[in-house]
Design a protein around this motif. Structure first.
Motif, PDB file in Angstrom:
ATOM      1  N   GLN A  18       7.564 -72.814  26.776  1.00  0.00           N
ATOM      2  CA  GLN A  18       8.374 -71.608  26.838  1.00  0.00           C
ATOM      3  C   GLN A  18       8.875 -71.437  28.273  1.00  0.00           C
ATOM      4  OE1 GLN A  18       9.091 -69.655  24.137  1.00  0.00           O
ATOM      5  NE2 GLN A  18       7.989 -71.209  22.975  1.00  0.00           N
ATOM      6  N   SER A  20       8.870 -68.884  29.990  1.00  0.00           N
ATOM      7  CA  SER A  20       7.902 -68.055  30.709  1.00  0.00           C
ATOM      8  C   SER A  20       6.719 -68.858  31.247  1.00  0.00           C
ATOM      9  CB  SER A  20       7.397 -66.928  29.806  1.00  0.00           C
ATOM     10  OG  SER A  20       6.780 -67.471  28.649  1.00  0.00           O
ATOM     11  N   THR A  23       7.122 -71.744  36.256  1.00  0.00           N
ATOM     12  CA  THR A  23       7.318 -70.912  37.441  1.00  0.00           C
ATOM     13  C   THR A  23       7.854 -71.776  38.581  1.00  0.00           C
ATOM     14  OG1 THR A  23       5.131 -71.307  38.402  1.00  0.00           O
ATOM     15  CG2 THR A  23       5.307 -69.525  36.757  1.00  0.00           C
TER      16      THR A  23
END
Length: 86
Positions: A18, A20, A23
């Motif tokens: 995903q 999310s 990073t």
């Protein structure tokens, strides 16, 4: 969508994660991207932004394209996009 968002989206797709989960501090190997996955991501980035990424899969350290973290990849792509626009 800005460069950062698009690059993260491409990397997430290649890593089968995903968005999310990705990073700026993530390292490709932490995301499960092997060398082939990284090459696929580079090709997708080149296509998405119509740029040529100076990346040598056989010798990444000599390519001048920092792939150490997602943030480094984003910064390098932003630089290439800016050069193209100039």
């Amino acid at each position: 969508m800005d460069v950062r968002e698009k690059v993260i989206e491409i990397i997430a797709q290649q890593a089968l994660l995903q968005v999310s989960d990705v990073t700026p501090d993530s390292r490709p190997e932490e995301l499960g991207l092997d060398s082939l996955g990284l090459v696929e991501a580079i090709f997708a980035i080149e296509e998405a932004f119509d740029i040529s990424v100076p990346f040598n899969a056989n010798d990444p350290a000599q390519s001048g394209f920092d792939i150490s973290t997602v943030g480094a990849i984003v910064a390098a792509v932003e630089g290439l996009v800016a050069q193209k626009a100039a």
